[in-house]
Write an enzyme that holds these catalytic residues in place. Structure first.
Site, PDB file in Angstrom:
ATOM      1  N   HIS A   1       0.877  -1.170   0.000  1.00 24.48           N
ATOM      2  CA  HIS A   1       0.000   0.000   0.000  1.00 24.48           C
ATOM      3  C   HIS A   1       0.911   1.215   0.000  1.00 24.48           C
ATOM      4  O   HIS A   1       1.652   1.454   0.943  1.00 24.48           O
ATOM      5  CB  HIS A   1      -0.892   0.005   1.238  1.00 24.48           C
ATOM      6  CG  HIS A   1      -1.987  -1.014   1.187  1.00 24.48           C
ATOM      7  ND1 HIS A   1      -3.280  -0.705   0.934  1.00 24.48           N
ATOM      8  CD2 HIS A   1      -1.940  -2.341   1.324  1.00 24.48           C
ATOM      9  CE1 HIS A   1      -3.998  -1.807   0.924  1.00 24.48           C
ATOM     10  NE2 HIS A   1      -3.213  -2.813   1.160  1.00 24.48           N
TER      11      HIS A   1
ATOM     12  N   ARG B   1      -4.566   2.473   1.368  1.00 22.63           N
ATOM     13  CA  ARG B   1      -5.715   2.861   2.197  1.00 22.63           C
ATOM     14  C   ARG B   1      -5.442   2.483   3.642  1.00 22.63           C
ATOM     15  O   ARG B   1      -4.539   1.700   3.926  1.00 22.63           O
ATOM     16  CB  ARG B   1      -6.988   2.167   1.698  1.00 22.63           C
ATOM     17  CG  ARG B   1      -6.881   0.661   1.648  1.00 22.63           C
ATOM     18  CD  ARG B   1      -8.224  -0.069   1.697  1.00 22.63           C
ATOM     19  NE  ARG B   1      -9.250   0.283   0.760  1.00 22.63           N
ATOM     20  CZ  ARG B   1      -9.510  -0.335  -0.392  1.00 22.63           C
ATOM     21  NH1 ARG B   1      -8.760  -1.347  -0.767  1.00 22.63           N
ATOM     22  NH2 ARG B   1     -10.510   0.029  -1.144  1.00 22.63           N
ATOM     23  N   THR B   2      -6.244   3.039   4.537  1.00 23.41           N
ATOM     24  CA  THR B   2      -6.206   2.640   5.953  1.00 23.41           C
ATOM     25  C   THR B   2      -7.269   1.568   6.171  1.00 23.41           C
ATOM     26  O   THR B   2      -8.394   1.697   5.670  1.00 23.41           O
ATOM     27  CB  THR B   2      -6.473   3.863   6.841  1.00 23.41           C
ATOM     28  OG1 THR B   2      -5.408   4.804   6.630  1.00 23.41           O
ATOM     29  CG2 THR B   2      -6.518   3.499   8.315  1.00 23.41           C
ATOM     30  N   HIS B   3      -6.906   0.515   6.873  1.00 22.95           N
ATOM     31  CA  HIS B   3      -7.839  -0.581   7.165  1.00 22.95           C
ATOM     32  C   HIS B   3      -8.315  -0.517   8.615  1.00 22.95           C
ATOM     33  O   HIS B   3      -7.575  -0.061   9.496  1.00 22.95           O
ATOM     34  CB  HIS B   3      -7.159  -1.933   6.944  1.00 22.95           C
ATOM     35  CG  HIS B   3      -6.823  -2.212   5.509  1.00 22.95           C
ATOM     36  ND1 HIS B   3      -5.690  -1.721   4.913  1.00 22.95           N
ATOM     37  CD2 HIS B   3      -7.479  -2.925   4.561  1.00 22.95           C
ATOM     38  CE1 HIS B   3      -5.664  -2.120   3.647  1.00 22.95           C
ATOM     39  NE2 HIS B   3      -6.721  -2.846   3.403  1.00 22.95           N
TER      40      HIS B   3
ATOM     41  N   GLU C   1      -6.119  -1.784  11.512  1.00 24.39           N
ATOM     42  CA  GLU C   1      -4.974  -1.016  12.021  1.00 24.39           C
ATOM     43  C   GLU C   1      -5.281  -0.384  13.376  1.00 24.39           C
ATOM     44  O   GLU C   1      -4.371   0.101  14.059  1.00 24.39           O
ATOM     45  CB  GLU C   1      -4.563   0.051  10.996  1.00 24.39           C
ATOM     46  CG  GLU C   1      -3.969  -0.554   9.726  1.00 24.39           C
ATOM     47  CD  GLU C   1      -3.731   0.465   8.626  1.00 24.39           C
ATOM     48  OE1 GLU C   1      -3.139   1.527   8.921  1.00 24.39           O
ATOM     49  OE2 GLU C   1      -4.137   0.208   7.482  1.00 24.39           O
TER      50      GLU C   1
ATOM     51  N   ALA D   1      -8.103  -6.526  -3.122  1.00 21.25           N
ATOM     52  CA  ALA D   1      -7.749  -7.930  -3.320  1.00 21.25           C
ATOM     53  C   ALA D   1      -8.705  -8.748  -2.468  1.00 21.25           C
ATOM     54  O   ALA D   1      -9.072  -8.327  -1.373  1.00 21.25           O
ATOM     55  CB  ALA D   1      -6.317  -8.172  -2.868  1.00 21.25           C
TER      56      ALA D   1
ATOM     57  N   MET E   1     -11.025  -7.418   3.552  1.00 17.08           N
ATOM     58  CA  MET E   1     -10.951  -6.642   4.801  1.00 17.08           C
ATOM     59  C   MET E   1     -11.074  -5.143   4.538  1.00 17.08           C
ATOM     60  O   MET E   1     -10.554  -4.337   5.311  1.00 17.08           O
ATOM     61  CB  MET E   1      -9.615  -6.918   5.502  1.00 17.08           C
ATOM     62  CG  MET E   1      -9.294  -8.390   5.691  1.00 17.08           C
ATOM     63  SD  MET E   1      -7.661  -8.626   6.406  1.00 17.08           S
ATOM     64  CE  MET E   1      -7.420 -10.385   6.104  1.00 17.08           C
TER      65      MET E   1
ATOM     66  N   ASN F   1      -6.742 -15.374  -4.382  1.00 13.01           N
ATOM     67  CA  ASN F   1      -6.604 -16.739  -3.821  1.00 13.01           C
ATOM     68  C   ASN F   1      -7.998 -17.304  -3.578  1.00 13.01           C
ATOM     69  O   ASN F   1      -8.930 -16.533  -3.367  1.00 13.01           O
ATOM     70  CB  ASN F   1      -5.843 -16.672  -2.480  1.00 13.01           C
ATOM     71  CG  ASN F   1      -6.518 -15.714  -1.510  1.00 13.01           C
ATOM     72  OD1 ASN F   1      -6.279 -14.504  -1.555  1.00 13.01           O
ATOM     73  ND2 ASN F   1      -7.376 -16.231  -0.660  1.00 13.01           N
TER      74      ASN F   1
HETATM   75  N1  HPA Z   1      -9.452 -13.155   2.873  1.00 14.89           N
HETATM   76  C1  HPA Z   1      -9.470 -11.875   3.293  1.00 14.89           C
HETATM   77  N2  HPA Z   1      -8.833 -10.900   2.667  1.00 14.89           N
HETATM   78  C2  HPA Z   1      -8.149 -11.221   1.556  1.00 14.89           C
HETATM   79  C3  HPA Z   1      -8.085 -12.527   1.064  1.00 14.89           C
HETATM   80  C4  HPA Z   1      -8.774 -13.546   1.763  1.00 14.89           C
HETATM   81  O1  HPA Z   1      -8.779 -14.735   1.385  1.00 14.89           O
HETATM   82  N3  HPA Z   1      -7.320 -12.491  -0.068  1.00 14.89           N
HETATM   83  C5  HPA Z   1      -6.947 -11.198  -0.239  1.00 14.89           C
HETATM   84  N4  HPA Z   1      -7.440 -10.416   0.735  1.00 14.89           N
END
Ligand code: HPA
Length: 267
Positions: free
Chosen positions: A65, A86-88, A91, A118, A206, A230
């Site tokens: 990030h 970005r801020t999650h 954090e 993602a 997230m 994934n």
């Molecule tokens: N879970 C949550 N957040 C993610 C994932 C996941 O499998 N892959 C990328 N960000």
């Protein structure tokens, strides 16, 4: 009296306008994990402003990030604000910090917001790693909300139908799905992934949902795109890791960048 989050966003927007040398912007894009390399294709860089130069912004804690706002001029002469990072919520800075960028963009005149992320894919039957998926709706399991009080915002169409149709003019085969957000920072358990499939989720991550809500409160039109990095936990037998998420982003950056550039030019 401490200033409220909306006044802080007004202050940050004034600083942003002055640092960018521009009065208004056509669109803002938030580049999530793995999306930062795609930003290079969107247009010519006018300025780069570190988050820490603007009031109430924090540098992102996560590798991958970038921590700055890039002001870009597109080939059709539009001005885009690209948030590199970005801020999650995980954090621990609170929900106002998570949506400060969106509120600042809105206060700076942006009317259209592109949120990227993602995500883990919940439908390996139909999804491939490296696929972009248009977010059609979300399920907010973060346990939080950026709005406090009696502001009852309609969330019937957080992610604009019009913008999704516009993206499909460019890539007709793009799938749509429901994005589910947990607070993180742990990845999910296989049991949680089975639950989310039952609940009607298609991707899990997230981020994004709190920003989407803040954007609708501000009246922005929102486009959301997940990059499936994934299969969700337990669906492939492999453990999950952040490096894999970034690697899929690097591998697909050129394709995602071209897609975003075309979208921005058609807005
Ligand atoms: N879970 C949550 N957040 C993610 C994932 C996941 O499998 N892959 C990328 N960000």
């Amino acid at each position: 009296m401490t200033k409220d989050a909306y006044s802080l966003a007004d202050e940050a927007a004034a600083a942003l306008r002055s640092a960018a040398g521009l009065d208004t912007f056509d669109v803002a894009l938030v580049m999530g994990s793995g999306w930062v390399p795609a930003a290079d294709a969107i247009g010519e860089t006018v300025r780069e402003i570190p988050f820490t130069d603007l009031p109430s912004f924090r540098a992102p804690a996560v590798a991958g990030h970038g921590g700055k706002i890039r002001v870009v001029r597109t080939s059709s002469g539009r001005h885009a604000l690209i948030f590199l990072g970005r801020t999650h919520l995980y954090e621990g800075l609170g929900v106002d910090a998570v949506v400060h960028g969106v509120r600042t963009a809105a206060a700076a005149g942006v009317r259209t917001l592109v949120l990227t992320n993602a995500a883990g894919g919940l439908r390996p039957e139909t999804q491939n790693v490296g696929d972009p998926v248009l977010i059609s709706d979300h399920i907010n399991l973060t346990g939080d909300n950026p709005i406090t009080g009696t502001t009852f915002i309609d969330l019937t169409e957080v992610y604009s139908r019009r913008l999704r149709a516009l993206v499909r003019e460019i890539e007709p085969a793009l799938a749509e799905g429901v994005y589910v957000a947990f607070r993180g920072p742990t990845y999910e358990t296989p049991a949680e992934i089975r639950m989310l499939r039952t609940l009607g989720g298609d991707m899990v991550g997230m981020s994004t949902v709190l920003e989407g809500i803040a954007a609708r409160e501000a009246g922005l039109e929102v486009l959301g795109i997940s990059l499936v990095t994934n299969p969700g936990a337990g669906l492939s037998g492999e453990p999950l890791n952040h490096e894999e998420v970034l690697e899929v982003g690097r591998a697909t950056a050129a394709r995602m960048g071209v897609l975003l550039a075309k979208v921005v030019d058609r807005l």
